[in-house]
Design a protein around this motif. Sequence first.
Motif, PDB file in Angstrom:
ATOM      1  N   VAL A 293       0.866  -1.188   0.000  1.00  6.22           N
ATOM      2  CA  VAL A 293       0.000   0.000   0.000  1.00  6.22           C
ATOM      3  C   VAL A 293       0.898   1.232   0.000  1.00  6.22           C
ATOM      4  CG1 VAL A 293      -2.069   1.011   1.012  1.00  6.22           C
ATOM      5  CG2 VAL A 293      -1.442  -1.336   1.614  1.00  6.22           C
ATOM      6  N   PRO A 294       1.227   1.771  -1.184  1.00  5.53           N
ATOM      7  CA  PRO A 294       2.192   2.864  -1.263  1.00  5.53           C
ATOM      8  C   PRO A 294       1.803   4.043  -0.377  1.00  5.53           C
ATOM      9  CG  PRO A 294       1.665   2.041  -3.453  1.00  5.53           C
ATOM     10  CD  PRO A 294       0.717   1.373  -2.511  1.00  5.53           C
ATOM     11  N   GLY A 295       2.779   4.585   0.344  1.00  8.13           N
ATOM     12  CA  GLY A 295       2.554   5.781   1.151  1.00  8.13           C
ATOM     13  C   GLY A 295       1.923   5.519   2.503  1.00  8.13           C
ATOM     14  N   VAL A 296       1.674   4.242   2.804  1.00  2.00           N
ATOM     15  CA  VAL A 296       0.953   3.894   4.030  1.00  2.00           C
ATOM     16  C   VAL A 296       1.861   3.084   4.961  1.00  2.00           C
ATOM     17  CG1 VAL A 296      -0.937   2.390   4.862  1.00  2.00           C
ATOM     18  CG2 VAL A 296      -1.365   4.086   3.072  1.00  2.00           C
ATOM     19  N   VAL A 297       1.620   3.199   6.252  1.00  5.11           N
ATOM     20  CA  VAL A 297       2.408   2.503   7.276  1.00  5.11           C
ATOM     21  C   VAL A 297       2.550   0.999   6.974  1.00  5.11           C
ATOM     22  CG1 VAL A 297       0.397   2.068   8.759  1.00  5.11           C
ATOM     23  CG2 VAL A 297       2.660   2.228   9.783  1.00  5.11           C
TER      24      VAL A 297
END
Length: 467
Positions: A291-295
Amino acid sequence: QESTHIYTKAEVSSHTSPETGIWVTLGSEVFDVTEFVDLHPGGPSKLMLAAGGPLEPFWALYAVHDQSHVRELLAQYKIGELNPEDKVAPTVETSDPYANDPVRHPALKVNSQRPFNAEPPPELLTENYITPNPIFFTRNHLPVPNVDPDTYRLHVVGAPGGQSLSLSLDDLHKFPKYEITVTLQCAGNRRSEMTQVKEVKGLEWRTGAISTAHWGGARLCDVLAQAGHQLCETEAHVCFEGLDSDPTGTAYGASIPLARAMDPEAEVLLAYEMNGQPLPRDHGFPVRVVVPGVVGARHVKWLGRVSVQPEESYSHWQRRDYKGFSPSVDWDTVDFDSAPSIQELPVQSAITEPQDGETVESGEVTIRGYAWSGGGRAVIRVDVSLDGGLTWQVAELDGEEQRPRKAWAWRLWQLQVPVPAGQKELNIVCKAVDDGYNVQPDTVAPIWNLRGVLSNAWHRVHVHVAP
Ligand code: HEM
Ligand code: MTE
């Protein structure tokens, strides 16, 4: 005729300092490289990672050693051979749920063995823009499941009126393949700095709970569409379950908003490839969510099940962990329902070279590190100070150019500067700015939280200057 010295592995492993001598092995040969350490073109600290053990796992990462002149150079330091009988039989305890965990790279700094949690050392972390698979940080909550790729099926629960899917690896490969470079960061990266302010609960990550890979796989939105799901304006979440489970049979789980999952621009992947290879077991073989950009916590590994639910996942790791709180909240007063689960992460940066406590040459110093921000926000600048934050210089950003709103990967940065004359020590600090002009807080105390997450204060390194 000279007789060959025979050494045991134990003898070799006790030679790891200038005092004892620094020994390494290659194949069955033993070398005393004490005199070479300071001459190593890749720097002494990298060579030292192999001190007392085999070079192979390190040289496999750096093909620069795969040259005859390097072998010839090493041959000069040969002192003997390894005892051929000295094969340490691995003692496998069958009742141990971790007995089937994979073998790991010796460079990893282990924060916990069971479950396995480890980070690459700073001197390797920013050596490559793409982190080599064997030293990519690993964050496991449970034993690594052993998944048979031939019988593997991904269950995707269908929409009302749609159809549920049971996808083999071959089926997943039939969806259009997408490839993107994405940085993963654990919410607990740099937790050890929070611990210095006040005790927190969690693994003592230093600056290495972050790594970057080139991922390949099917888009989640394509798979969800085939199961009949559509984007709707609700609170719905896409819930993921791993094939790793605790003794009660509870699987690792997490979720992301359906709106992100269905947005082709968000580029959420069901990844089956990591840097051109099938996923390593530690990183989710055969399929994980990216999930790009997500923790990192939402990038569910060993993915077994995907479903769309009216609310976010009921998993412990979604609702009772990975949330931020005020510094005033303690374990007696915390109300986990009062805070949203972490999704996008704040802007982050850290210094990887030099390291805290090191002595640097007078003259010129090279400072290196990484910078990244969540939600696809690009890093637009990194400021570096040598005097604890009184004065600043702008670092040079390396690495791939970033796409607007899709800056999924970190920037590596560096700054070469003269050491101010007469300085005996330097207080090096870095801070990054993202394209929303978000900045990092200057100190840790005001962002301290009981779980030690979201630790993104200015990174500070204190070094001595050689006289
Ligand atoms: C570069 C030797 C251990 C990482 C080199 C080079 C030599 C060398 C001769 C320059 C090669 C060239 O440019 O043609 C050795 C020897 C070692 C050793 C004899 C052990 C006794 C290690 C270890 C690591 C490492 C354990 C990593 C953990 C590197 C890197 C470079 C390098 C990253 C490239 C430096 C650059 O181009 O900036 N090494 N090495 N080396 N070495 Fe090693
Ligand atoms: N997925 C499963 N199934 N089990 C896990 O323990 N850990 C999560 C996430 N996905 C985890 C998981 C956390 S907290 C992080 S930070 C990332 O995986 C770490 O991914 P990595 O080990 O590939 O670096």
